[in-house]
Design a protein around this motif. Structure first.
Motif, PDB file in Angstrom:
ATOM      1  N   ILE A  14     -53.192  39.691  21.209  1.00 52.42           N
ATOM      2  CA  ILE A  14     -53.876  40.359  20.101  1.00 52.42           C
ATOM      3  C   ILE A  14     -52.853  40.731  19.037  1.00 52.42           C
ATOM      4  O   ILE A  14     -51.684  40.973  19.352  1.00 52.42           O
ATOM      5  CB  ILE A  14     -54.636  41.617  20.592  1.00 52.42           C
ATOM      6  N   ARG A  15     -53.301  40.752  17.805  1.00 48.36           N
ATOM      7  CA  ARG A  15     -52.449  41.171  16.681  1.00 48.36           C
ATOM      8  C   ARG A  15     -53.228  42.160  15.829  1.00 48.36           C
ATOM      9  O   ARG A  15     -54.399  41.942  15.506  1.00 48.36           O
ATOM     10  CB  ARG A  15     -52.034  39.958  15.848  1.00 48.36           C
ATOM     11  N   LEU A  16     -52.579  43.248  15.450  1.00 47.07           N
ATOM     12  CA  LEU A  16     -53.167  44.250  14.583  1.00 47.07           C
ATOM     13  C   LEU A  16     -52.306  44.389  13.337  1.00 47.07           C
ATOM     14  O   LEU A  16     -51.090  44.538  13.435  1.00 47.07           O
ATOM     15  CB  LEU A  16     -53.274  45.600  15.304  1.00 47.07           C
ATOM     16  N   MET A 146     -55.075  57.322   9.177  1.00 43.64           N
ATOM     17  CA  MET A 146     -55.647  56.627  10.322  1.00 43.64           C
ATOM     18  C   MET A 146     -55.410  57.488  11.565  1.00 43.64           C
ATOM     19  O   MET A 146     -54.449  58.255  11.609  1.00 43.64           O
ATOM     20  CB  MET A 146     -55.013  55.245  10.498  1.00 43.64           C
ATOM     21  N   PRO A 147     -56.267  57.359  12.580  1.00 45.63           N
ATOM     22  CA  PRO A 147     -56.121  58.216  13.769  1.00 45.63           C
ATOM     23  C   PRO A 147     -54.790  58.077  14.486  1.00 45.63           C
ATOM     24  O   PRO A 147     -54.281  59.046  15.039  1.00 45.63           O
ATOM     25  CB  PRO A 147     -57.277  57.764  14.676  1.00 45.63           C
ATOM     26  N   TRP A 148     -54.217  56.858  14.468  1.00 44.47           N
ATOM     27  CA  TRP A 148     -53.012  56.620  15.256  1.00 44.47           C
ATOM     28  C   TRP A 148     -51.942  55.910  14.453  1.00 44.47           C
ATOM     29  O   TRP A 148     -52.239  55.096  13.583  1.00 44.47           O
ATOM     30  CB  TRP A 148     -53.335  55.776  16.490  1.00 44.47           C
ATOM     31  N   MET A 149     -50.696  56.232  14.783  1.00 46.69           N
ATOM     32  CA  MET A 149     -49.542  55.520  14.223  1.00 46.69           C
ATOM     33  C   MET A 149     -48.682  55.074  15.403  1.00 46.69           C
ATOM     34  O   MET A 149     -48.172  55.904  16.158  1.00 46.69           O
ATOM     35  CB  MET A 149     -48.733  56.430  13.303  1.00 46.69           C
ATOM     36  N   ILE A 150     -48.579  53.757  15.583  1.00 49.89           N
ATOM     37  CA  ILE A 150     -47.717  53.229  16.634  1.00 49.89           C
ATOM     38  C   ILE A 150     -46.457  52.702  15.958  1.00 49.89           C
ATOM     39  O   ILE A 150     -46.531  51.876  15.048  1.00 49.89           O
ATOM     40  CB  ILE A 150     -48.410  52.099  17.426  1.00 49.89           C
ATOM     41  N   SER A 151     -45.318  53.195  16.399  1.00 46.12           N
ATOM     42  CA  SER A 151     -44.070  52.840  15.730  1.00 46.12           C
ATOM     43  C   SER A 151     -43.024  52.362  16.716  1.00 46.12           C
ATOM     44  O   SER A 151     -43.038  52.723  17.895  1.00 46.12           O
ATOM     45  CB  SER A 151     -43.530  54.035  14.933  1.00 46.12           C
ATOM     46  N   ALA A 152     -42.119  51.536  16.210  1.00 50.45           N
ATOM     47  CA  ALA A 152     -40.981  51.051  16.986  1.00 50.45           C
ATOM     48  C   ALA A 152     -39.713  51.410  16.238  1.00 50.45           C
ATOM     49  O   ALA A 152     -39.668  51.341  15.004  1.00 50.45           O
ATOM     50  CB  ALA A 152     -41.073  49.542  17.191  1.00 50.45           C
ATOM     51  N   GLU A 153     -38.676  51.820  16.989  1.00 50.65           N
ATOM     52  CA  GLU A 153     -37.396  52.195  16.398  1.00 50.65           C
ATOM     53  C   GLU A 153     -36.265  51.507  17.137  1.00 50.65           C
ATOM     54  O   GLU A 153     -36.362  51.268  18.351  1.00 50.65           O
ATOM     55  CB  GLU A 153     -37.204  53.709  16.450  1.00 50.65           C
ATOM     56  N   LEU A 154     -35.212  51.197  16.413  1.00 51.79           N
ATOM     57  CA  LEU A 154     -34.047  50.524  17.004  1.00 51.79           C
ATOM     58  C   LEU A 154     -32.777  51.092  16.398  1.00 51.79           C
ATOM     59  O   LEU A 154     -32.717  51.395  15.204  1.00 51.79           O
ATOM     60  CB  LEU A 154     -34.147  49.015  16.755  1.00 51.79           C
ATOM     61  N   PRO A 181     -50.233  51.644  11.391  1.00 51.56           N
ATOM     62  CA  PRO A 181     -51.383  52.543  11.565  1.00 51.56           C
ATOM     63  C   PRO A 181     -52.568  51.772  12.143  1.00 51.56           C
ATOM     64  O   PRO A 181     -52.834  50.634  11.750  1.00 51.56           O
ATOM     65  CB  PRO A 181     -51.676  53.001  10.129  1.00 51.56           C
ATOM     66  N   ILE A 182     -53.256  52.384  13.111  1.00 53.32           N
ATOM     67  CA  ILE A 182     -54.413  51.704  13.691  1.00 53.32           C
ATOM     68  C   ILE A 182     -55.564  52.684  13.892  1.00 53.32           C
ATOM     69  O   ILE A 182     -55.363  53.895  14.012  1.00 53.32           O
ATOM     70  CB  ILE A 182     -54.076  51.018  15.035  1.00 53.32           C
ATOM     71  N   SER A 183     -56.754  52.145  13.942  1.00 53.52           N
ATOM     72  CA  SER A 183     -57.963  52.942  14.144  1.00 53.52           C
ATOM     73  C   SER A 183     -58.209  53.159  15.631  1.00 53.52           C
ATOM     74  O   SER A 183     -57.612  52.499  16.487  1.00 53.52           O
ATOM     75  CB  SER A 183     -59.171  52.227  13.527  1.00 53.52           C
ATOM     76  N   ASN A 184     -59.123  54.066  15.943  1.00 54.38           N
ATOM     77  CA  ASN A 184     -59.508  54.291  17.335  1.00 54.38           C
ATOM     78  C   ASN A 184     -60.075  53.020  17.951  1.00 54.38           C
ATOM     79  O   ASN A 184     -59.754  52.659  19.088  1.00 54.38           O
ATOM     80  CB  ASN A 184     -60.559  55.401  17.413  1.00 54.38           C
ATOM     81  N   GLU A 185     -60.930  52.347  17.183  1.00 53.25           N
ATOM     82  CA  GLU A 185     -61.573  51.132  17.691  1.00 53.25           C
ATOM     83  C   GLU A 185     -60.540  50.054  17.999  1.00 53.25           C
ATOM     84  O   GLU A 185     -60.611  49.398  19.046  1.00 53.25           O
ATOM     85  CB  GLU A 185     -62.584  50.606  16.671  1.00 53.25           C
ATOM     86  N   ASP A 186     -59.573  49.860  17.092  1.00 56.57           N
ATOM     87  CA  ASP A 186     -58.558  48.829  17.317  1.00 56.57           C
ATOM     88  C   ASP A 186     -57.636  49.189  18.475  1.00 56.57           C
ATOM     89  O   ASP A 186     -57.197  48.303  19.220  1.00 56.57           O
ATOM     90  CB  ASP A 186     -57.733  48.609  16.044  1.00 56.57           C
ATOM     91  N   PHE A 187     -57.331  50.471  18.625  1.00 58.36           N
ATOM     92  CA  PHE A 187     -56.487  50.901  19.749  1.00 58.36           C
ATOM     93  C   PHE A 187     -57.191  50.599  21.072  1.00 58.36           C
ATOM     94  O   PHE A 187     -56.598  50.064  22.011  1.00 58.36           O
ATOM     95  CB  PHE A 187     -56.187  52.396  19.623  1.00 58.36           C
ATOM     96  N   LYS A 188     -58.474  50.934  21.149  1.00 59.46           N
ATOM     97  CA  LYS A 188     -59.233  50.643  22.368  1.00 59.46           C
ATOM     98  C   LYS A 188     -59.345  49.136  22.597  1.00 59.46           C
ATOM     99  O   LYS A 188     -59.261  48.662  23.742  1.00 59.46           O
ATOM    100  CB  LYS A 188     -60.624  51.263  22.268  1.00 59.46           C
TER     101      LYS A 188
END
Length: 231
Positions: A14-16, A146-154, A181-188
């Motif tokens: 999947i890709r968001l 947006m409800p969620w923020m998923i982040s990556a750090e290096l 940033p992602i929505s509740n629906e996309d996270f699920k």
């Protein structure tokens, strides 16, 4: 969240997409019990083949992913997000009373630490200029729009006695950071589809008897031999 209609890799589950950023979940690391999540930031104004600004790959333990999915679907993550927002608002209110009018953002509610040791980087011919290990973090934070923020750090890291790569960012700032940033629906949707792929992968292992260990057959002793042995 915009949908992506570009041809995807056969390993992509999947890709968001966000604005000039995306994350994709791959099945290419299932064999080592990892869920590979690639984060990428790009410049859409550039020509194809020259659009990538930065990317970060996170190797997420398969069992941890399943627990994370359960936490999301059970509502535990939402409860933690609500609490984090309340704490941020409380701190911002207290700061205003002290004359500090500055936005306070909610802290992350989930953190996964990983990375590559300096020794391993050297073996792969990818040593850092500073000779340090490479730390990689994935965070889940309550978002603003947006409800969620998923982040990556290096950034630079240091290997602990237990083998964990601890971040040693200069001024607590990573060298690379990508936020999606992602929505509740996309996270699920992400959790459910990736979980199904993990279940299918594990089921195929059992069908093919790949989890079955060969046992040595016990050596049989004849009655004559047993009678000859002293008690």
């Amino acid at each position: 969240m915009s949908k992506n209609y570009e041809r995807k890799s056969p390993e992509q589950i999947i890709r968001l997409d966000g604005k000039n950023v995306f994350l994709e979940v791959m099945n290419s690391a299932f064999e080592i019990s990892k869920v590979l999540i690639n984060f990428q930031e790009y410049d859409a104004t550039k020509e194809k083949g020259n659009r990538v600004k930065q990317n970060i790959s996170i190797y997420f333990d398969m069992d941890k992913f399943l627990v994370l999915g359960n936490d999301l679907l059970s509502g535990r993550l939402s409860a933690l997000a609500t609490k984090a927002k309340e704490e941020a608002f409380k701190l911002q209110t207290e700061n205003k009373k002290k004359g500090v009018d500055r936005k306070v953002y909610a802290k992350e509610i989930y953190l996964d630490q990983g990375g590559t040791s300096s020794a391993r980087l050297e073996q792969k011919g990818k040593s850092r200029p500073d000779g340090k290990s490479e730390a990689r973090l994935m965070k889940i934070t309550p978002g603003e729009k947006m409800p969620w923020m998923i982040s990556a750090e290096l950034g630079p890291g240091e290997e602990s006695e237990t083998g964990l790569i601890m971040p040693r960012f200069v001024n607590n700032r990573p060298e690379k950071q990508i936020r999606v940033p992602i929505s509740n629906e996309d996270f699920k949707r992400l959790i459910l589809i990736v979980t199904k792929h993990i279940e299918a992968f594990l089921a195929s292992k059992y069908v093919n008897n790949e989890f079955k260990h060969k046992k040595e057959e016990p050596q049989l002793i004849s009655q004559e031999e047993s009678e000859d042995k002293p008690l």
